[in-house]
Design a protein around this motif. Structure first.
Motif, PDB file in Angstrom:
ATOM      1  N   SER A  37      80.754   5.997  65.528  1.00  0.00           N
ATOM      2  CA  SER A  37      79.479   6.602  65.940  1.00  0.00           C
ATOM      3  C   SER A  37      79.696   8.005  66.498  1.00  0.00           C
ATOM      4  O   SER A  37      78.843   8.877  66.346  1.00  0.00           O
ATOM      5  CB  SER A  37      78.803   5.748  67.012  1.00  0.00           C
ATOM      6  OG  SER A  37      78.732   4.414  66.576  1.00  0.00           O
ATOM      7  N   SER A  95      79.348  14.203  60.674  1.00  0.00           N
ATOM      8  CA  SER A  95      78.169  14.995  61.070  1.00  0.00           C
ATOM      9  C   SER A  95      77.988  15.048  62.590  1.00  0.00           C
ATOM     10  O   SER A  95      77.677  16.099  63.157  1.00  0.00           O
ATOM     11  CB  SER A  95      76.914  14.408  60.425  1.00  0.00           C
ATOM     12  OG  SER A  95      76.783  13.045  60.809  1.00  0.00           O
ATOM     13  N   LYS A  96      78.235  13.916  63.282  1.00  0.00           N
ATOM     14  CA  LYS A  96      77.975  13.864  64.726  1.00  0.00           C
ATOM     15  C   LYS A  96      78.955  14.758  65.490  1.00  0.00           C
ATOM     16  O   LYS A  96      78.564  15.534  66.358  1.00  0.00           O
ATOM     17  CB  LYS A  96      78.083  12.404  65.211  1.00  0.00           C
ATOM     18  CG  LYS A  96      77.664  12.200  66.650  1.00  0.00           C
ATOM     19  CD  LYS A  96      76.162  12.401  66.843  1.00  0.00           C
ATOM     20  CE  LYS A  96      75.807  12.628  68.288  1.00  0.00           C
ATOM     21  NZ  LYS A  96      74.464  13.173  68.486  1.00  0.00           N
ATOM     22  N   VAL A 118      76.054   8.766  73.031  1.00  0.00           N
ATOM     23  CA  VAL A 118      76.483   7.999  71.851  1.00  0.00           C
ATOM     24  C   VAL A 118      77.023   6.628  72.290  1.00  0.00           C
ATOM     25  O   VAL A 118      76.705   5.604  71.691  1.00  0.00           O
ATOM     26  CB  VAL A 118      77.565   8.771  71.054  1.00  0.00           C
ATOM     27  CG1 VAL A 118      78.117   7.908  69.928  1.00  0.00           C
ATOM     28  CG2 VAL A 118      76.987  10.061  70.481  1.00  0.00           C
ATOM     29  N   GLN A 152      76.995  14.337  75.838  1.00  0.00           N
ATOM     30  CA  GLN A 152      76.636  13.857  74.481  1.00  0.00           C
ATOM     31  C   GLN A 152      77.434  12.605  74.107  1.00  0.00           C
ATOM     32  O   GLN A 152      76.908  11.701  73.470  1.00  0.00           O
ATOM     33  CB  GLN A 152      76.879  14.978  73.461  1.00  0.00           C
ATOM     34  CG  GLN A 152      75.962  16.174  73.717  1.00  0.00           C
ATOM     35  CD  GLN A 152      75.832  17.054  72.482  1.00  0.00           C
ATOM     36  OE1 GLN A 152      76.118  16.645  71.356  1.00  0.00           O
ATOM     37  NE2 GLN A 152      75.384  18.272  72.700  1.00  0.00           N
ATOM     38  N   GLU A 203      78.202  18.374  65.002  1.00  0.00           N
ATOM     39  CA  GLU A 203      77.032  18.771  65.796  1.00  0.00           C
ATOM     40  C   GLU A 203      77.442  18.975  67.277  1.00  0.00           C
ATOM     41  O   GLU A 203      77.007  19.918  67.930  1.00  0.00           O
ATOM     42  CB  GLU A 203      75.983  17.649  65.690  1.00  0.00           C
ATOM     43  CG  GLU A 203      74.704  17.879  66.457  1.00  0.00           C
ATOM     44  CD  GLU A 203      73.914  16.568  66.607  1.00  0.00           C
ATOM     45  OE1 GLU A 203      73.548  16.245  67.747  1.00  0.00           O
ATOM     46  OE2 GLU A 203      73.705  15.856  65.585  1.00  0.00           O
ATOM     47  N   GLY A 218      80.269  10.125  63.333  1.00  0.00           N
ATOM     48  CA  GLY A 218      79.044  10.228  62.524  1.00  0.00           C
ATOM     49  C   GLY A 218      79.346  10.198  61.032  1.00  0.00           C
ATOM     50  O   GLY A 218      80.504  10.302  60.625  1.00  0.00           O
TER      51      GLY A 218
END
Length: 318
Positions: free
Chosen positions: A105, A112-113, A159, A155, A116, A108
């Motif tokens: 997680s 992607s996560k 998550v 962040q 970001e 991503g």
């Protein structure tokens, strides 16, 4: 943990635990951090170069604690630079320890996560490809300015709250600092620099512990994860240990032997003391990797005890 609707700032007061790897002793600093952040902060015991720092509390207390840690690290860097010719200031680096089941997680889909996170905070974030030894946790390294690190930790907390760990987590435990030891031809040698120095005390213990044990060189023991080496059939190995040394293997209320069982994945049975015999039989069952790891851990335990014999002041810590 119940799924939470978490704001982007991670501002909900949800209790969370974050684990962090640190080097050295920072006892005084930690005391101050506890008082000022309101988070529960624990440091793992033991004479390990690495310590696990566990920070638990409402999210805002965790962020406060992390801000204090990040600024303290920056201060240490600035202090150490005053004696060095380097002009550019290296970034602050923290290593979190995260259950592997949550790392997907954090990364991503297609990375992607994590991309970001890097872009929105300016911090560098890396998730280790391999699990930490004898655990199901991975190291997540964050580096950058203290401000970037704090934003990044926020962040990561979001998550972790949204994707709780799946299944059981085997926590990472740092290994005590010990000089590498080589056993060759029935002799124990400690490695100092490029030389192997014979060590009579360890040799004595080694001969006692390994009377019937073909020893696997240290580098070849691989921690056995369930399913990874299911192919080798289970085998059994026996060793004989003097009664007066069995206590150091079993530990207080069986703590040491249970730890060795958990870390090696082997079944370990200790025979009851036989009348008139000064020795006890230990039977280790498992795959060859499980067995060699159990032998290595039993051996390491003898090494720790030998070190205590050489340094009586440390006797109380066993």
């Amino acid at each position: 943990m119940e799924p939470n609707k978490v704001q982007s700032e991670g501002g909900l007061n949800v209790t969370l635990t974050i684990r962090l790897l640190m080097h050295g002793k920072k006892g005084e600093t930690v005391k101050k951090m506890r008082e000022e952040s309101g988070a529960r902060i624990n440091i793992s015991e033991g004479n390990c170069p690495e310590r696990i720092v566990t920070i638990t509390g409402p999210t805002d207390a965790i962020f406060k604690a992390f801000a204090m840690i990040a600024y303290k690290f920056e201060e240490d860097i600035i202090n150490s630079m005053s004696n060095s010719p380097a002009t550019s200031k290296p970034p602050v680096t923290l290593r979190l320890v995260v259950p592997a089941s949550q790392c997907g997680s954090l990364i991503g889909k297609g990375g992607s996560k994590i991309k970001e996170m890097r872009e929105s905070t300016g911090a560098q974030v890396q998730v280790a490809g391999d699990m930490l030894p004898n655990s199901t946790e991975r190291a997540v390294t964050i580096s950058g300015t203290p401000e970037a690190i704090i934003q990044c930790v926020k962040q990561i907390c979001v998550v972790m709250l949204e994707s709780p760990p799946k299944g059981a987590t085997i926590p990472y435990r740092p290994k005590p600092a010990s000089t590498p030891v080589i056993f060759s031809g029935g002799q124990a040698y400690t490695i100092q620099g490029q030389y192997a120095i014979p060590h009579p005390d360890l040799t004595k213990l080694h001969q006692l512990a390994m009377q019937q044990t073909p020893f696997t060189p240290l580098g070849q023991t691989t921690p056995a994860f369930p399913g990874l080496d299911a192919s080798p059939p289970a085998s059994t190995h026996e060793l004989t240990i003097p009664n007066d040394l069995i206590g150091c293997i079993i530990g207080r209320q069986g703590t040491k032997i249970n730890e060795i069982r958990q870390m090696s994945g082997a079944q370990i049975k200790i025979a009851n003391a036989m009348e008139g015999s000064s020795e006890r039989q230990i039977t280790i069952t498992g795959t060859p990797a499980n067995i060699s790891l159990a032998q290595y851990l039993i051996n390491a335990r003898f090494r720790d005890v030998a070190a205590m014999w050489n340094d009586p002041s440390s006797m109380t810590t066993s």
